[in-house]
Scaffold this motif. Sequence first.
Motif, PDB file in Angstrom:
ATOM      1  N   ILE A   1      -5.099  -1.025  -4.171  1.00  0.00           N
ATOM      2  CA  ILE A   1      -4.827  -2.381  -4.661  1.00  0.00           C
ATOM      3  C   ILE A   1      -5.012  -2.449  -6.169  1.00  0.00           C
ATOM      4  N   LYS A   2      -6.040  -1.786  -6.672  1.00  0.00           N
ATOM      5  CA  LYS A   2      -6.284  -1.766  -8.117  1.00  0.00           C
ATOM      6  C   LYS A   2      -5.155  -1.070  -8.851  1.00  0.00           C
ATOM      7  N   CYS A   3      -4.646   0.021  -8.302  1.00  0.00           N
ATOM      8  CA  CYS A   3      -3.547   0.747  -8.940  1.00  0.00           C
ATOM      9  C   CYS A   3      -2.276  -0.094  -8.955  1.00  0.00           C
ATOM     10  N   GLN A   4      -2.010  -0.816  -7.888  1.00  0.00           N
ATOM     11  CA  GLN A   4      -0.823  -1.662  -7.842  1.00  0.00           C
ATOM     12  C   GLN A   4      -0.893  -2.779  -8.876  1.00  0.00           C
ATOM     13  N   LYS A   5      -2.068  -3.369  -9.042  1.00  0.00           N
ATOM     14  CA  LYS A   5      -2.217  -4.439 -10.032  1.00  0.00           C
ATOM     15  C   LYS A   5      -2.034  -3.903 -11.447  1.00  0.00           C
ATOM     16  N   ASN A   6      -2.537  -2.711 -11.729  1.00  0.00           N
ATOM     17  CA  ASN A   6      -2.391  -2.139 -13.061  1.00  0.00           C
ATOM     18  C   ASN A   6      -0.940  -1.786 -13.350  1.00  0.00           C
TER      19      ASN A   6
ATOM     20  N   ILE B   1     -15.553   3.265   6.034  1.00  0.00           N
ATOM     21  CA  ILE B   1     -15.888   3.317   4.603  1.00  0.00           C
ATOM     22  C   ILE B   1     -14.728   3.899   3.804  1.00  0.00           C
ATOM     23  N   TYR B   2     -14.150   4.976   4.332  1.00  0.00           N
ATOM     24  CA  TYR B   2     -13.006   5.596   3.647  1.00  0.00           C
ATOM     25  C   TYR B   2     -11.846   4.611   3.521  1.00  0.00           C
ATOM     26  N   ILE B   3     -11.505   3.923   4.599  1.00  0.00           N
ATOM     27  CA  ILE B   3     -10.376   2.989   4.577  1.00  0.00           C
ATOM     28  C   ILE B   3     -10.614   1.884   3.557  1.00  0.00           C
ATOM     29  N   ASN B   4     -11.830   1.365   3.509  1.00  0.00           N
ATOM     30  CA  ASN B   4     -12.137   0.258   2.603  1.00  0.00           C
ATOM     31  C   ASN B   4     -12.045   0.688   1.141  1.00  0.00           C
ATOM     32  N   LEU B   5     -12.680   1.815   0.796  1.00  0.00           N
ATOM     33  CA  LEU B   5     -12.678   2.261  -0.600  1.00  0.00           C
ATOM     34  C   LEU B   5     -11.299   2.734  -1.046  1.00  0.00           C
ATOM     35  N   CYS B   6     -10.609   3.456  -0.190  1.00  0.00           N
ATOM     36  CA  CYS B   6      -9.273   3.923  -0.533  1.00  0.00           C
ATOM     37  C   CYS B   6      -8.303   2.749  -0.683  1.00  0.00           C
TER      38      CYS B   6
ATOM     39  N   MET C   1       0.837  -1.193   0.000  1.00  0.00           N
ATOM     40  CA  MET C   1       0.000   0.000   0.000  1.00  0.00           C
ATOM     41  C   MET C   1       0.879   1.254   0.000  1.00  0.00           C
ATOM     42  N   ASN C   2       0.445   2.232  -0.764  1.00  0.00           N
ATOM     43  CA  ASN C   2       1.152   3.504  -0.792  1.00  0.00           C
ATOM     44  C   ASN C   2       0.136   4.639  -0.854  1.00  0.00           C
ATOM     45  N   ALA C   3      -0.899   4.545  -0.026  1.00  0.00           N
ATOM     46  CA  ALA C   3      -1.968   5.540  -0.045  1.00  0.00           C
ATOM     47  C   ALA C   3      -1.502   6.820   0.635  1.00  0.00           C
ATOM     48  N   PRO C   4      -1.966   7.964   0.180  1.00  0.00           N
ATOM     49  CA  PRO C   4      -1.612   9.225   0.846  1.00  0.00           C
ATOM     50  C   PRO C   4      -2.267   9.315   2.217  1.00  0.00           C
TER      51      PRO C   4
ATOM     52  N   GLU D   1      -6.422  -3.723   7.811  1.00  0.00           N
ATOM     53  CA  GLU D   1      -5.137  -4.072   8.424  1.00  0.00           C
ATOM     54  C   GLU D   1      -3.973  -3.423   7.688  1.00  0.00           C
ATOM     55  N   GLU D   2      -3.947  -3.568   6.350  1.00  0.00           N
ATOM     56  CA  GLU D   2      -2.841  -3.025   5.565  1.00  0.00           C
ATOM     57  C   GLU D   2      -2.828  -1.495   5.591  1.00  0.00           C
ATOM     58  N   MET D   3      -4.004  -0.882   5.519  1.00  0.00           N
ATOM     59  CA  MET D   3      -4.061   0.578   5.506  1.00  0.00           C
ATOM     60  C   MET D   3      -3.600   1.167   6.839  1.00  0.00           C
ATOM     61  N   LEU D   4      -4.040   0.599   7.946  1.00  0.00           N
ATOM     62  CA  LEU D   4      -3.637   1.107   9.254  1.00  0.00           C
ATOM     63  C   LEU D   4      -2.136   0.943   9.477  1.00  0.00           C
ATOM     64  N   LYS D   5      -1.594  -0.189   9.076  1.00  0.00           N
ATOM     65  CA  LYS D   5      -0.160  -0.410   9.217  1.00  0.00           C
ATOM     66  C   LYS D   5       0.635   0.556   8.342  1.00  0.00           C
TER      67      LYS D   5
END
Length: 320
Positions: free
Chosen positions: A205-210, A195-200, A1-4, A145-149
Motif C-alpha cells: 500500500i505504501k509503494c502504491q501511494k508513493n 504477520i507476514y500478510i499484514n506487513l507485506c 495490490m501487486n505483491a509477489p 482480504e486484499e492480499m488473499l484475493k
Amino acid sequence: MNAPSPTIETVQYYIKKWTNDTLTQHGEKSLVKLFTETYPKNTDFDEILIKVCTLNCIYSTNIQQDHIVLVAKHIIRQKDIDARIASRDLTLIEDLSMISLPDEKKQSFYSFMTKYCGHHVKPLKIDDADYDITKEFPAFDSIAEEMLKDFNYKDHFTEEFEKADLKNYSRFVEIMSLMRKHYKLEDFTLKEIDIYINLCGRNEIKCQKNNKKLPRQTHPRKFGQDSTVSTKERTDKKPRWKASGKMSNSKTTASPSSKIKTESRPSSGRPAGGKSYGNKSSGGRPSNSKQYKNKQSVGRPSGSGRPTSGRPSNNRPQGR
C-alpha cells in the motif's frame, strides 16, 4: 495490490522485521500478558472493558469511544464464551461480530472480534509438541482480504471468493490453510503467516501511494509546449511587452524630433493664419477658406485660448 507470491524467504524476512520492531514487541507482549495471564476469563465486565480498550488502542481498531462499553457488554452476554474459545468454536466470531447500537442499527465488529479471541490463545510454535493449527484464531482485516484475493487471482490456490466469503470465519480459516499449503509454508503457524500478510500488505500500500505522487508543477504548461523546458528557462524569457517595444517607462527620454515638435507649437494651440491651416503638412485640412469659416461658425474662435468644442490641443495641426 501487486505483491509477489509468498515464499519461505519472504515470510522469514517479514517475521524478522516484526520481531526486531521494539515498539510492536512491547505492545504485543503487554497484550499477551493481559489476555492470557492477568485477565484470561471473560466473566467480569471491568476486565473485559480493560481488554477491549487496550486492544483498540494498540491495534488501532477504530472503535469509537461511545461504542467501547457496548462492545464489552455484548461480550459478557455470550454464554460459555471461555469454553468456546478454548475449544476454538469458529461460530463464536460470528455471534460476537454483530452489535446493536443505540440508534437501533447493527454494526459489524468482525475484524475486532477475530483479534480479541485470537489474543486469548498463547503464541504457538511449530516446534512445540502440542502445536495444533486448529487452536489458532487468525486475524481478519481489509489488508488480509486484499492480499488473499490477489494471491488467489495470480496463483489460483482455491476457487474464487468474495468479501462475503471471508466474512464467514470458517471459510476464512479454510482459505488461510489452503494458502499455507499451496505455497508450502507448513513451517509457519497461522499467526506468523498473519504477520507476514499484514506487513507485506502495508508495504505494498505504501509503494502504491508513493507511485501515485507526481511532481508538483508550479507553472502550468500551455497546449503544445515542451514539458522538458525547465521553469527557469521559461521565466528567463523576456515578456511580450518588452520584446515588442511597447514598454511604458516614465524615466525614458523623448527623441530629439519629438522635442522639436513640442517646442514649435504655439502657446495658444491654434494656427496663426488660415492659409497655413490648410496646408497638408499641418494636419491635412483643406485650403479652402470658406470651409474653414464654416467650421469656425460651429463654435471655434479664431483667437488664442482653448477651443469650446473640447477637442484636445495635442491633436491640432502644428504651426509654423
